[in-house]
Scaffold this motif. Structure first.
Motif, PDB file in Angstrom:
ATOM      1  N   GLY A 256       0.769  -1.218   0.032  1.00 14.86           N
ATOM      2  CA  GLY A 256       0.000  -0.054   0.008  1.00 14.86           C
ATOM      3  C   GLY A 256       0.885   1.193   0.032  1.00 14.86           C
ATOM      4  O   GLY A 256       0.457   2.312   0.509  1.00 14.86           O
ATOM      5  N   ILE A 257       2.084   1.050  -0.767  1.00 13.03           N
ATOM      6  CA  ILE A 257       2.780   2.372  -0.557  1.00 13.03           C
ATOM      7  C   ILE A 257       2.344   3.404  -1.479  1.00 13.03           C
ATOM      8  O   ILE A 257       1.576   3.227  -2.406  1.00 13.03           O
ATOM      9  N   ARG A 258       2.888   4.662  -1.456  1.00 12.25           N
ATOM     10  CA  ARG A 258       2.409   5.723  -2.028  1.00 12.25           C
ATOM     11  C   ARG A 258       3.357   5.652  -3.555  1.00 12.25           C
ATOM     12  O   ARG A 258       4.182   5.198  -3.481  1.00 12.25           O
ATOM     13  N   GLN A 259       2.812   6.436  -4.394  1.00 11.98           N
ATOM     14  CA  GLN A 259       3.395   6.651  -5.616  1.00 11.98           C
ATOM     15  C   GLN A 259       4.836   7.256  -5.720  1.00 11.98           C
ATOM     16  O   GLN A 259       4.873   8.233  -4.742  1.00 11.98           O
ATOM     17  N   GLY A 260       5.940   6.644  -6.222  1.00 16.60           N
ATOM     18  CA  GLY A 260       7.221   7.077  -6.081  1.00 16.60           C
ATOM     19  C   GLY A 260       8.063   6.539  -4.781  1.00 16.60           C
ATOM     20  O   GLY A 260       9.041   6.386  -4.922  1.00 16.60           O
ATOM     21  N   GLN A 261       7.367   5.714  -4.045  1.00 11.05           N
ATOM     22  CA  GLN A 261       8.073   5.122  -3.174  1.00 11.05           C
ATOM     23  C   GLN A 261       8.242   3.505  -3.612  1.00 11.05           C
ATOM     24  O   GLN A 261       7.793   3.086  -4.406  1.00 11.05           O
ATOM     25  N   ARG A 262       9.192   2.931  -2.835  1.00 14.63           N
ATOM     26  CA  ARG A 262       9.596   1.464  -3.077  1.00 14.63           C
ATOM     27  C   ARG A 262       9.181   0.442  -2.125  1.00 14.63           C
ATOM     28  O   ARG A 262       9.295   0.808  -0.887  1.00 14.63           O
ATOM     29  N   ALA A 263       8.594  -0.585  -2.581  1.00 11.53           N
ATOM     30  CA  ALA A 263       8.450  -1.670  -1.511  1.00 11.53           C
ATOM     31  C   ALA A 263       9.887  -2.013  -0.788  1.00 11.53           C
ATOM     32  O   ALA A 263      10.794  -2.098  -1.507  1.00 11.53           O
ATOM     33  N   PRO A 264       9.570  -2.737   0.248  1.00  8.45           N
ATOM     34  CA  PRO A 264      10.832  -3.113   0.946  1.00  8.45           C
ATOM     35  C   PRO A 264      11.463  -4.439  -0.053  1.00  8.45           C
ATOM     36  O   PRO A 264      10.625  -5.250  -0.459  1.00  8.45           O
ATOM     37  N   VAL A 265      12.903  -4.614  -0.005  1.00  4.21           N
ATOM     38  CA  VAL A 265      13.329  -5.579  -0.810  1.00  4.21           C
ATOM     39  C   VAL A 265      12.792  -7.120  -0.234  1.00  4.21           C
ATOM     40  O   VAL A 265      12.537  -7.917  -1.121  1.00  4.21           O
ATOM     41  N   GLU A 266      12.723  -7.143   1.217  1.00  2.00           N
ATOM     42  CA  GLU A 266      12.306  -8.568   1.671  1.00  2.00           C
ATOM     43  C   GLU A 266      10.902  -8.999   1.176  1.00  2.00           C
ATOM     44  O   GLU A 266      10.455 -10.083   0.787  1.00  2.00           O
ATOM     45  N   LEU A 267       9.981  -7.797   1.134  1.00  2.00           N
ATOM     46  CA  LEU A 267       8.705  -8.299   0.711  1.00  2.00           C
ATOM     47  C   LEU A 267       8.622  -8.621  -1.009  1.00  2.00           C
ATOM     48  O   LEU A 267       7.811  -9.367  -1.351  1.00  2.00           O
ATOM     49  N   ILE A 268       9.279  -7.912  -1.663  1.00  2.00           N
ATOM     50  CA  ILE A 268       9.417  -8.159  -3.148  1.00  2.00           C
ATOM     51  C   ILE A 268       9.871  -9.714  -3.431  1.00  2.00           C
ATOM     52  O   ILE A 268       9.568 -10.352  -4.294  1.00  2.00           O
ATOM     53  N   GLU A 269      11.026 -10.005  -2.529  1.00  2.00           N
ATOM     54  CA  GLU A 269      11.538 -11.495  -2.532  1.00  2.00           C
ATOM     55  C   GLU A 269      10.245 -12.456  -2.416  1.00  2.00           C
ATOM     56  O   GLU A 269      10.119 -13.403  -2.989  1.00  2.00           O
ATOM     57  N   GLU A 270       9.669 -12.095  -1.386  1.00  2.00           N
ATOM     58  CA  GLU A 270       8.525 -12.818  -0.647  1.00  2.00           C
ATOM     59  C   GLU A 270       7.289 -12.988  -1.800  1.00  2.00           C
ATOM     60  O   GLU A 270       6.869 -14.158  -2.009  1.00  2.00           O
ATOM     61  N   VAL A 271       6.859 -11.590  -2.076  1.00  2.00           N
ATOM     62  CA  VAL A 271       5.893 -11.781  -3.321  1.00  2.00           C
ATOM     63  C   VAL A 271       6.188 -12.808  -4.523  1.00  2.00           C
ATOM     64  O   VAL A 271       5.374 -13.362  -5.329  1.00  2.00           O
ATOM     65  N   ALA A 272       7.550 -12.563  -4.967  1.00  2.00           N
ATOM     66  CA  ALA A 272       8.122 -13.321  -6.083  1.00  2.00           C
ATOM     67  C   ALA A 272       7.877 -14.772  -6.087  1.00  2.00           C
ATOM     68  O   ALA A 272       7.429 -15.512  -6.888  1.00  2.00           O
ATOM     69  N   SER A 273       8.160 -15.555  -4.651  1.00  2.00           N
ATOM     70  CA  SER A 273       7.840 -16.785  -4.509  1.00  2.00           C
ATOM     71  C   SER A 273       6.115 -17.091  -4.557  1.00  2.00           C
ATOM     72  O   SER A 273       5.705 -18.146  -4.809  1.00  2.00           O
ATOM     73  N   ARG A 274       5.549 -16.081  -3.663  1.00  2.00           N
ATOM     74  CA  ARG A 274       4.188 -16.391  -3.695  1.00  2.00           C
ATOM     75  C   ARG A 274       3.307 -16.461  -4.838  1.00  2.00           C
ATOM     76  O   ARG A 274       2.481 -17.027  -5.378  1.00  2.00           O
TER      77      ARG A 274
END
Length: 750
Positions: A256-274
């Motif tokens: 739910g981050i705002r435009q221009g912000q970056r999601a945490p790296v750990e969450l990106i890794e987790e979502v890629a697996s999901r």
């Protein structure tokens, strides 16, 4: 031997490992770096033979470390691999997998779209003393090795348009098509012909191409991949990914981050697996036919053995596609099957002519439809009782029998009799007119059927634009009418609109500003109760429910909450109803249910509704109350609905059905870029937004801000995406008008 060049190649391999793994595996990176530095430091004093020996040892060490690291790759590591500048590209494949080729489009930055490369190529087969040059059309996205002008393989609408043009050329020339998917997603620009509109056109036409299409996926990003990936055989590279959305995009939505912000790296890794995006995942779910094994840490231009393997796999897949629909092929088909099972890619062992006759082409198209129809069956829930399923099967059988007798059997033998009757009537009428002319009165006005003229010419509702039922009462009352407050129109500053009282605005005025005509969002029930005939609405397939096929964490609870709150089981509602007596099948996408997103359940309900309309010979109306695109939590189970439903739409239209789409509120992404956007008759309610990607996604992917009115229906009308814009209060009359006047062979109910 060029020692310096070899050392530079090893340095590039070391940098590649660091880019893929980041800060992980520091001990392996340190070891390789130290060994490489040692070779560099002793290079001046060592003999050439010693240098060659040390270099060979170091190359073996690199190979050992790469093999050791390969099993540790995460899904996000594979994403980094396919995005890396050292990754193989389509140009590499053309050079090493085909015997000769001529590039047609995308040669440089001045071409129509350098992100899409098209080539007329051929593959040489030698059978004894005889040489066969088998032509093929090669189409795919080109990322290049760090060539920025290629836009990372993100294709613009005109690039996909050119790809479709040459698919049709291949069909005319009766040669197979090889497509290679190397894209993170289509470029979200709505300049003519529009990203969503063009992808929908590609899918619609590819569904019925009368030549085999073989697709190979390296990086398959959502709708941009589907634009060229609807294929008879879909191969996937072992280190590639195929996904509904990029892991970064999914993580941004989840956090739910705002435009221009970056999601945490750990969450990106987790979502890629999901998201289940790897080749093994997609093979298990049935969305690719085979996975081609790559070298450790992914194929790069120096892996010449891999190109040989890829060439053989593409040839075998093409042979298989032809043999599956040809006659006199039993022995060769068995040979292909045996080699496929044993992973023996020896396509040179026998010859298959790459051409189809008319009957074989028809079988090919039918097999393609059945292939995609059978996908995603495990990705939704159907809680229909067995007794009701049996009754439904009997009803469908009766519909099919009735339709055949009425529209096929009687038409075949009744057409000539009807023509004779019409000719005889015309002759008798002419004679009667001449005989009775002296006895007719010449005075007075001719009687006019006022009801028919009113039905065909009036577009507005009867009383100040207010849609009323037969008793003069509003059929559906929005909950917003209970709010005792004034509502300010968003155009007040520019148009001088006065405030409106909520009970009036959302009641009598149907959510339409009386000063400028701006349309406020209304509930989907307004359409159901005010547009469709009262007591004519009958819902079917209500037991088909949205599910969580990937076991996405927390998504079951979100689905349950939506189902309980809205009393819906998916975002798609299918009705059989009538509009002023015209029987119609309606597929409705309801925005309140998860943003109107489409997953396996919604796709299945659309397909079943289209089948029902085809069997009963009814028009089909898709009312899009709102859709945010494909449901990301279902991964490729969702994105595969784009080609699946589009093929069902094409089958319905080709059978003679009238398929009409009406957009309301906001409609974006996959559905608009496939089974909605391929309709020849698309209309929109005023103030609706239509496009491929929302403003936030466009800003994120292109770095540019778009005007506030970029997605307004008027712009969609200007570029030809839709054919008209309607006032909400006129929907009912306009639909009747459209059904009565479009006509022709595509109007079932006649």
């Amino acid at each position: 031997m060029d020692i310096e060049k070899s050392i530079q190649e090893l340095e590039a391999r070391l940098q590649y490992i660091q880019d893929v793994f980041g800060t992980r595996r520091p001990e392996d990176v340190a070891l390789l770096s130290a060994k490489l530095a040692g070779l560099r430091s002793g290079e001046q004093d060592a003999k050439l033979s010693d240098k060659v020996k040390l270099l060979a040892q170091l190359e073996d060490l690199f190979g050992f470390v790469e093999q050791k690291l390969d099993p540790e790759l995460t899904p996000m590591d594979r994403v980094r691999i396919v995005r890396h500048p050292q990754r193989i590209t389509l140009k590499d494949i053309l050079e090493f997998c085909y015997d000769n080729y001529t590039e047609i489009g995308g040669q440089d930055e001045y071409s129509i779209d350098p992100s899409m490369v098209i080539a007329r190529a051929y593959i040489t087969r030698r059978q004894g003393d005889k040489v066969h040059n088998q032509p093929v059309m090669v189409i795919g996205q080109e990322k290049g090795h760090g060539q920025e002008f290629r836009n990372g393989g993100s294709v613009k609408p005109w690039g996909n348009a050119k790809a479709l043009q040459y698919m049709k050329v291949a069909e005319t020339e009766n040669i197979p098509i090889h497509t290679y998917v190397f894209t993170p997603g289509a470029f979200p620009v709505e300049d003519y012909p529009g990203a969503a509109q063009q992808i929908a056109r590609n899918l619609y036409e590819m569904a019925a191409l009368r030549v085999p299409v073989i697709a190979c996926i390296s990086e398959g990003g959502s709708g941009g991949a589907e634009a060229i990936a609807l294929a008879d055989t879909r191969l996937m590279l072992s280190h590639g990914y195929y996904s509904v959305i990029s892991p970064e995009g999914a993580a941004a939505i989840e956090s739910g981050i705002r435009q221009g912000q970056r999601a945490p790296v750990e969450l990106i890794e987790e979502v890629a697996s999901r998201l289940n995006i790897t080749g093994a995942d997609n093979l298990r779910m049935g969305y690719v036919d085979r996975v081609i094994q790559e070298p450790s840490l992914g194929a790069r231009p120096h892996h010449y053995d891999f190109f040989k393997r890829l060439r053989q796999e593409m040839m075998l897949a093409t042979d298989e596609a032809f043999l599956s629909v040809k006659g006199m092929n039993f022995i060769r088909a068995m040979a292909v099957k045996r080699r496929k099972k044993a992973h023996l890619a020896d396509a040179e062992a026998f010859f298959v002519r790459w051409s189809l006759d008319e009957s074989a082409a028809e079988r090919l198209v039918w097999r393609r439809y059945r292939k995609f129809r059978d996908m995603a069956q495990q990705a939704y829930q159907d809680k229909t009782p067995v007794s009701r399923r049996m009754a439904e099967s009997l009803r469908q059988l009766s519909w099919s029998t009735y339709s055949y007798l009425r529209y096929e059997f009687l038409r075949a033998y009744g057409t000539k009799l009807q023509q004779l009757r019409e000719e005889a009537e015309a002759e008798v009428r002419l004679v009667a007119n001449k005989l009775l002319r002296p006895f007719r009165s010449t005075g007075g006005a001719r009687k006019v059927d006022t009801q028919t003229i009113q039905k065909l010419t009036e577009l507005s509702c009867a009383e100040d634009g207010i849609c009323l039922d037969g008793d003069g009462n509003s059929v559906y009352v929005s909950p917003k009418t209970r709010e005792d407050k004034a509502v300010t129109c968003p155009n007040a500053a520019t148009h001088g609109c006065l405030d409106l009282w909520a009970p009036d605005l959302f009641g009598d005025f149907a959510g339409v500003c009386q000063y400028c005509g701006h349309h406020f969002p209304m509930e989907y029930q307004w359409f159901t109760h005010n547009v469709l005939d009262r007591d004519s609405v009958s819902e079917f397939n209500a037991e088909v429910e949205a599910a969580n096929p990937l076991d996405y964490p927390g998504f079951d609870q979100k689905l349950d909450d939506a189902k309980k709150k809205l009393k819906l089981k998916s975002s798609c509602i299918t009705y059989e109803a009538s509009i002023e007596g015209i029987k119609v099948v309606v597929g409705l996408l309801a925005a309140p249910f998860r943003g109107g997103t489409v997953g396996a359940a919604e796709g299945e309900k659309f397909i079943r509704a289209l089948s029902r309309a085809r069997k009963k010979h009814y028009p089909f109306l898709a009312y899009v109350h709102g859709t945010a695109g494909i449901r990301i939590q279902e991964g490729t189970n969702g994105v595969i609905q784009m080609p699946r439903v589009t093929m069902a739409v094409r089958r319905y239209i080709e059978a003679g059905g009238l398929y009409m789409v009406l957009y309301d509120t906001n409609s974006y992404a996959g559905p608009v870029a496939s089974f909605l956007g391929c309709s020849p008759y698309q209309f929109s309610v005023r103030s609706a937004n239509i496009g491929f990607a929302g403003p936030g996604v466009i800003k994120e992917t292109t770095g540019t801000d778009i005007p506030p009115d970029y997605h307004l229906a008027y712009n969609a009308l200007a570029r030809g995406h839709i054919q008209g814009i309607w006032d909400r209060r006129e929907i009912r009359n306009n639909l009747v008008q459209a059904f009565q006047t479009i006509g022709g062979r595509n109007l079932y109910y006649r």
